[in-house]
Enzyme design. Structure first.
Site, PDB file in Angstrom:
ATOM      1  N   SER A 154      -2.624   0.320  -1.467  1.00  0.00           N
ATOM      2  CA  SER A 154      -3.019   1.300  -2.511  1.00  0.00           C
ATOM      3  C   SER A 154      -3.958   2.117  -2.169  1.00  0.00           C
ATOM      4  CB  SER A 154      -3.333   0.389  -3.481  1.00  0.00           C
ATOM      5  OG  SER A 154      -3.769   1.159  -4.796  1.00  0.00           O
ATOM      6  N   TYR A 167      -8.017  -6.679  -7.483  1.00  0.00           N
ATOM      7  CA  TYR A 167      -6.765  -5.833  -6.978  1.00  0.00           C
ATOM      8  C   TYR A 167      -6.976  -4.945  -5.683  1.00  0.00           C
ATOM      9  CZ  TYR A 167      -3.086  -2.379  -6.981  1.00  0.00           C
ATOM     10  OH  TYR A 167      -1.890  -1.462  -6.672  1.00  0.00           O
TER      11      TYR A 167
END
Length: 284
Positions: A154, A167
């Site tokens: 990401s 995350y």
């Protein structure tokens, strides 16, 4: 002629969203596809996770391209289930040329208020699940002295963000893991790379938490999400991107076009990473 003619691609988290896009794009380019997903709810996740019917729909779309599809219910938190999935794929298709380690979840919360279960689910799925997936296919690829692994990280593997430290920790860890895998497997002719998505419109993001984050308040809407996406990106006319943009980048990495590419991260973020913060004057 497709870029993946004659290849077999194994995709974790393949039932929908980015995983489905990987499956369909790879099938379009000539690959047979094995799709792994969990088929049950992850307790710490507020939005619905994959279901049996999602796997079936991805398989249907693969077969619509004239390719074979194998659907496997498995949890990337289980090494036994992943090892069994790899064995089933090899038994069905004879080999595995490509692993796309895509399974992932997204939850939000201040780091000091996250429950241990929320933290553990995030790390177990988004980081440890990638390690277990690569571990499951590595012996087969080493035996064949060929293969490609693409890992979904990401932009939050490259920069921090508020309200999802767990995350960020997982996706940052994925980048380091990818580089180590690439280094260890290079002598065997096996490549490993990562794709770092920006804002992608999938069931993981197009839900209440995403709406509220981009609205900046509770009771956000999908319209708030899309409006906020313009400020996240630099490129003209881009808000939340379709998952196919990630699948197309993975296609490149898994093809002979990237035969000399290993150990790299590729942000697919419409220029987000070059912005000094958000785009405060987007051109729509």
């Amino acid at each position: 002629m497709g870029l993946l003619d004659g290849k077999v691609v194994l995709i974790t988290g393949g039932a929908r969203g980015q995983g489905r896009a990987h499956a369909v794009v790879s099938a379009r380019e000539g690959a047979d596809i094995a799709i792994i997903d969990i088929e049950k709810q992850v307790d710490s996740v507020s939005y619905p996770t994959a279901r049996k019917e999602d796997l079936a729909e991805t398989a249907r779309q693969v077969e619509a391209h004239g390719r074979r599809a194998l659907s496997i219910s498995a949890d990337v938190r289980s090494q036994t289930q992943l090892d069994d999935a790899v064995a089933r794929t090899i038994n069905e298709f004879g080999k595995i040329d490509v692993l796309i380690a895509n399974a992932g979840i997204w939850t939000v919360g201040d780091f000091w208020s996250l429950s241990e279960d929320t933290w553990d689910d995030m790390i177990d799925i988004n980081l440890t699940g990638v390690w277990k997936s690569a571990k499951a296919v590595a012996p087969h690829m080493i035996e064949r002295q060929t293969g490609s692994i693409v890992i979904t990280s990401s932009v939050n593997g490259l920069e921090p963000a508020r309200n999802f430290a767990h995350y960020v920790a997982a996706k940052t860890g994925v980048v380091g893991l990818m580089q180590s895998i690439a280094l260890e497997l290079a002598p065997h002719g096996i490549r490993c790379n990562a794709v770092n998505p920006g804002v992608i419109k999938t069931p993981m993001t197009n839900q209440t938490n995403g709406w509220n984050m981009f609205a900046g308040h509770d009771h956000g809407t999908e319209e708030d999400l899309m409006a906020g996406g313009y400020h996240f990106n630099a490129l003209k006319g881009t808000s939340f991107l379709p998952p196919e943009v990630i699948a197309n980048t993975a296609l490149y990495l898994n093809s002979d076009l990237a035969a000399a590419v290993t150990g790299v991260t590729i942000p697919v973020d419409a220029g987000h990473m070059i912005l000094p913060g958000f785009n405060h004057d987007p051109v729509k």
